[in-house]
Motif scaffolding. Structure first.
Motif, PDB file in Angstrom:
ATOM      1  N   THR A  88      18.340  -4.502  15.228  1.00 32.83           N
ATOM      2  CA  THR A  88      18.222  -5.886  14.762  1.00 32.83           C
ATOM      3  C   THR A  88      17.401  -5.988  13.493  1.00 32.83           C
ATOM      4  O   THR A  88      17.391  -7.007  12.829  1.00 32.83           O
ATOM      5  CB  THR A  88      17.575  -6.761  15.845  1.00 32.83           C
ATOM      6  OG1 THR A  88      16.287  -6.218  16.185  1.00 32.83           O
ATOM      7  CG2 THR A  88      18.447  -6.801  17.096  1.00 32.83           C
ATOM      8  N   GLU A  89      16.695  -4.912  13.144  1.00 28.45           N
ATOM      9  CA  GLU A  89      15.917  -4.906  11.908  1.00 28.45           C
ATOM     10  C   GLU A  89      15.829  -3.490  11.373  1.00 28.45           C
ATOM     11  O   GLU A  89      16.163  -2.516  12.063  1.00 28.45           O
ATOM     12  CB  GLU A  89      14.514  -5.462  12.147  1.00 28.45           C
ATOM     13  CG  GLU A  89      13.716  -4.729  13.201  1.00 28.45           C
ATOM     14  CD  GLU A  89      12.395  -5.411  13.499  1.00 28.45           C
ATOM     15  OE1 GLU A  89      11.438  -4.680  13.814  1.00 28.45           O
ATOM     16  OE2 GLU A  89      12.311  -6.642  13.419  1.00 28.45           O
ATOM     17  N   MET A  90      15.396  -3.382  10.148  1.00 30.28           N
ATOM     18  CA  MET A  90      15.349  -2.085   9.479  1.00 30.28           C
ATOM     19  C   MET A  90      14.366  -1.140  10.176  1.00 30.28           C
ATOM     20  O   MET A  90      13.290  -1.543  10.608  1.00 30.28           O
ATOM     21  CB  MET A  90      14.937  -2.278   8.021  1.00 30.28           C
ATOM     22  CG  MET A  90      14.942  -0.998   7.199  1.00 30.28           C
ATOM     23  SD  MET A  90      14.616  -1.355   5.448  1.00 30.28           S
ATOM     24  CE  MET A  90      14.437   0.307   4.797  1.00 30.28           C
ATOM     25  N   ARG A  91      14.788   0.124  10.317  1.00 28.62           N
ATOM     26  CA  ARG A  91      13.915   1.121  10.915  1.00 28.62           C
ATOM     27  C   ARG A  91      12.706   1.369  10.018  1.00 28.62           C
ATOM     28  O   ARG A  91      12.803   1.274   8.798  1.00 28.62           O
ATOM     29  CB  ARG A  91      14.659   2.447  11.100  1.00 28.62           C
ATOM     30  CG  ARG A  91      15.776   2.407  12.128  1.00 28.62           C
ATOM     31  CD  ARG A  91      16.473   3.747  12.173  1.00 28.62           C
ATOM     32  NE  ARG A  91      17.637   3.759  13.048  1.00 28.62           N
ATOM     33  CZ  ARG A  91      17.611   4.113  14.318  1.00 28.62           C
ATOM     34  NH1 ARG A  91      16.471   4.489  14.867  1.00 28.62           N
ATOM     35  NH2 ARG A  91      18.716   4.111  15.035  1.00 28.62           N
ATOM     36  N   LYS A  92      11.600   1.706  10.644  1.00 35.02           N
ATOM     37  CA  LYS A  92      10.398   2.034   9.888  1.00 35.02           C
ATOM     38  C   LYS A  92      10.605   3.359   9.160  1.00 35.02           C
ATOM     39  O   LYS A  92      11.074   4.337   9.737  1.00 35.02           O
ATOM     40  CB  LYS A  92       9.202   2.142  10.836  1.00 35.02           C
ATOM     41  CG  LYS A  92       7.894   2.461  10.127  1.00 35.02           C
ATOM     42  CD  LYS A  92       6.749   2.578  11.131  1.00 35.02           C
ATOM     43  CE  LYS A  92       5.453   2.947  10.430  1.00 35.02           C
ATOM     44  NZ  LYS A  92       4.333   3.097  11.396  1.00 35.02           N
ATOM     45  N   MET A  93      10.283   3.384   7.877  1.00 33.62           N
ATOM     46  CA  MET A  93      10.391   4.611   7.087  1.00 33.62           C
ATOM     47  C   MET A  93       9.303   5.604   7.504  1.00 33.62           C
ATOM     48  O   MET A  93       8.146   5.211   7.714  1.00 33.62           O
ATOM     49  CB  MET A  93      10.258   4.302   5.605  1.00 33.62           C
ATOM     50  CG  MET A  93      11.434   3.549   5.023  1.00 33.62           C
ATOM     51  SD  MET A  93      12.861   4.633   4.848  1.00 33.62           S
ATOM     52  CE  MET A  93      14.001   3.495   4.029  1.00 33.62           C
ATOM     53  N   ILE A  94       9.679   6.869   7.639  1.00 32.93           N
ATOM     54  CA  ILE A  94       8.697   7.903   7.943  1.00 32.93           C
ATOM     55  C   ILE A  94       8.767   8.964   6.848  1.00 32.93           C
ATOM     56  O   ILE A  94       9.756   9.081   6.126  1.00 32.93           O
ATOM     57  CB  ILE A  94       8.931   8.537   9.333  1.00 32.93           C
ATOM     58  CG1 ILE A  94      10.360   9.092   9.451  1.00 32.93           C
ATOM     59  CG2 ILE A  94       8.684   7.518  10.427  1.00 32.93           C
ATOM     60  CD1 ILE A  94      10.630   9.765  10.789  1.00 32.93           C
ATOM     61  N   SER A  95       7.708   9.748   6.731  1.00 31.82           N
ATOM     62  CA  SER A  95       7.613  10.720   5.642  1.00 31.82           C
ATOM     63  C   SER A  95       8.629  11.843   5.823  1.00 31.82           C
ATOM     64  O   SER A  95       9.073  12.142   6.941  1.00 31.82           O
ATOM     65  CB  SER A  95       6.203  11.312   5.585  1.00 31.82           C
ATOM     66  OG  SER A  95       5.976  12.157   6.708  1.00 31.82           O
ATOM     67  N   ILE A 148      17.046   7.470   5.537  1.00 30.79           N
ATOM     68  CA  ILE A 148      17.518   6.100   5.327  1.00 30.79           C
ATOM     69  C   ILE A 148      17.423   5.286   6.611  1.00 30.79           C
ATOM     70  O   ILE A 148      16.813   4.229   6.658  1.00 30.79           O
ATOM     71  CB  ILE A 148      18.977   6.106   4.808  1.00 30.79           C
ATOM     72  CG1 ILE A 148      19.008   6.603   3.369  1.00 30.79           C
ATOM     73  CG2 ILE A 148      19.590   4.724   4.909  1.00 30.79           C
ATOM     74  CD1 ILE A 148      20.395   6.649   2.771  1.00 30.79           C
ATOM     75  N   GLY A 149      18.048   5.766   7.672  1.00 30.24           N
ATOM     76  CA  GLY A 149      18.043   5.054   8.946  1.00 30.24           C
ATOM     77  C   GLY A 149      19.356   4.323   9.180  1.00 30.24           C
ATOM     78  O   GLY A 149      19.852   3.612   8.314  1.00 30.24           O
ATOM     79  N   ASP A 150      19.906   4.534  10.365  1.00 30.88           N
ATOM     80  CA  ASP A 150      21.179   3.933  10.749  1.00 30.88           C
ATOM     81  C   ASP A 150      20.955   2.502  11.222  1.00 30.88           C
ATOM     82  O   ASP A 150      20.181   2.274  12.157  1.00 30.88           O
ATOM     83  CB  ASP A 150      21.794   4.767  11.876  1.00 30.88           C
ATOM     84  CG  ASP A 150      23.185   4.304  12.276  1.00 30.88           C
ATOM     85  OD1 ASP A 150      23.670   3.330  11.680  1.00 30.88           O
ATOM     86  OD2 ASP A 150      23.762   4.915  13.184  1.00 30.88           O
ATOM     87  N   PRO A 151      21.625   1.517  10.628  1.00 31.36           N
ATOM     88  CA  PRO A 151      21.463   0.140  11.088  1.00 31.36           C
ATOM     89  C   PRO A 151      22.205  -0.171  12.375  1.00 31.36           C
ATOM     90  O   PRO A 151      21.989  -1.229  12.974  1.00 31.36           O
ATOM     91  CB  PRO A 151      22.034  -0.680   9.921  1.00 31.36           C
ATOM     92  CG  PRO A 151      23.062   0.209   9.312  1.00 31.36           C
ATOM     93  CD  PRO A 151      22.502   1.605   9.448  1.00 31.36           C
ATOM     94  N   SER A 152      23.077   0.724  12.835  1.00 28.55           N
ATOM     95  CA  SER A 152      23.891   0.461  14.020  1.00 28.55           C
ATOM     96  C   SER A 152      23.014   0.192  15.239  1.00 28.55           C
ATOM     97  O   SER A 152      22.122   0.982  15.566  1.00 28.55           O
ATOM     98  CB  SER A 152      24.806   1.661  14.313  1.00 28.55           C
ATOM     99  OG  SER A 152      25.643   1.935  13.220  1.00 28.55           O
ATOM    100  N   GLY A 153      23.286  -0.920  15.909  1.00 25.10           N
ATOM    101  CA  GLY A 153      22.555  -1.258  17.128  1.00 25.10           C
ATOM    102  C   GLY A 153      21.134  -1.718  16.911  1.00 25.10           C
ATOM    103  O   GLY A 153      20.390  -1.920  17.870  1.00 25.10           O
TER     104      GLY A 153
END
Length: 414
Positions: A84-91, A77-82
């Motif tokens: 400024t934009e959504m993390r890139k999804m990786i496989s 999913i990726g942590d939004p903390s810190g």
């Protein structure tokens, strides 16, 4: 106050605690089990990730048990903390590969023995969750209004927060809940940007297991965060113009890792000694009260030894001495190999600095020369049209190039 908590405070590992006195009293009664997490969003940790793991070693040395949780599940999913934009999804395959790399890095630094220190992967309980059951059982314990008060979400709402990221806090809280049941984990530690996620886990355990009652005192849970480490200039610690300082030598060569610490600003030296070494405080004070350049060299050596081992630290120190003072062993400097035939035809100075990656382009090399920052075997070259030939070689038939005061490269010819 409990001695282990005192140590963390004295060395700069203390920002907030959910119940400082309660945690201190619990730790006085005997060993507690705690955890720190990191998400494998890349193949290597960088030095900024390591602050909680240094704290883990301090707590372990005081007799407590630590778990390093590698987020093979939450990284999906990726942590939004810190951010400024959504993390890139990786496989998923890449995440699993990253998990193995990071686990190996942490094992070298921590030394997992399966008892006082071990690793876990939250993929084990997150990957196959039933979404409906999870919402009924866990989601019902969360208030959206409260979640939106946390800084991590407030900042992102201005730019846009995806629903998948909004779920992250629930998953991290669930991690704490699962680890509490699996390993009797009662404490989560982490950076101060994780405060909202950590307190959500404390609250979830309280709601699900009734940890505030005398009857269920064994289900109490605590959170402790550390300050986000910045340099004296206000910039994020562990960042350079090249990017993050990684633990993987393929991403950050050991010599460059060593030089990062050797070149920290004077006001940061004592703070970094306390955070990134295990030297006693009185010894740190003694080192920092002496020659500042010697203190920086010692800092660089100590941190490099902890991350890469004594042998690599010795090589980096020898290479640094060769680069800066003409002592030491040149073979341990960053080295580039070129063909003798190229030297016989003459090497353009700008192209030479770019080829050895001391500059990013010939344009950068031109500016370096014009600013008198290009040095070949100790000689400043100020002519942008200069051609390097065999007459410029040292007695070993080599070149030592310097770009500015901090970047070096040894050039050998085959």
């Amino acid at each position: 106050m409990n001695k282990a908590l005192e140590t963390l405070k004295e060395r700069g590992f203390f920002a907030q605690c959910t119940d400082e006195q309660g945690l201190s009293d619990l730790m006085d009664k005997g060993p507690v089990t705690f955890y720190v997490g990191c998400d494998p969003t890349g193949p290597s940790l960088h030095i900024g990730h390591m602050v909680p793991f240094f704290a883990l070693r301090h707590l372990r040395a005081a007799g407590h048990n630590g778990i390093a949780l590698i987020g093979g599940g939450t990284a999906r999913i990726g942590d939004p903390s810190g951010k400024t934009e959504m993390r890139k999804m990786i496989s998923y395959e890449q995440i699993d590969s990253n998990v193995e790399h990071i686990k190996a890095q942490l094992d070298r630094f921590i030394g997992f023995d399966g008892k006082t220190a071990l690793s876990e992967n939250n993929k084990n309980w997150l990957a196959d969750l039933n979404y409906i059951d999870f919402l009924r059982d866990i989601g019902s314990c969360f208030s959206v209004n409260k979640m939106l008060t946390f800084e991590a979400y407030k900042q992102r709402l201005e730019r846009g927060l995806s629903f998948i990221e909004f779920n992250y806090q629930l998953l991290q809280a669930y991690d704490f809940y699962c680890l509490h049941q699996r390993h009797n984990v009662v404490l989560q530690i982490g950076g101060d940007d994780q405060w909202g996620n950590i307190t959500a886990g404390v609250d979830l355990i309280r709601r699900k297991l009734g940890g505030t009652t005398e009857l269920n005192a064994q289900h109490q849970a605590y959170g402790l965060t550390f300050p986000l480490i910045t340099r004296s200039d206000g910039k994020k610690m562990g960042k350079t113009e090249k990017g993050a300082i990684f633990l993987d030598p393929a991403l950050t060569p050991v010599f460059d890792f060593f030089q990062y610490w050797r070149n920290v600003a004077d006001p940061d030296v004592e703070k970094f000694f306390k955070l990134f070494t295990f030297l006693p405080l009185d010894e740190i004070s003694s080192i920092c009260s002496g020659n500042i350049n010697e203190a920086k060299e010692r800092l660089a050596y100590e941190v490099t030894s902890l991350i890469h081992g004594k042998e690599e630290a010795d090589k980096a120190l020898a290479g640094a001495k060769a680069a800066f003072s003409g002592e030491g062993d040149k073979s341990h400097m960053p080295t580039a190999e070129l063909l003798k035939a190229d030297l016989e035809n003459g090497l353009g100075l700008l192209n030479l600095f770019t080829t050895t990656k001391l500059t990013a382009s010939n344009g950068d090399a031109r500016r370096l020369v014009q600013q008198n920052g290009a040095v070949v075997n100790g000689n400043v070259i100020s002519d942008v049209k200069y051609t390097v030939t065999s007459k410029d070689l040292d007695s070993d038939g080599e070149l030592v190039l310097r770009a500015g005061k901090k970047k070096f490269c040894r050039v050998v010819f085959k």
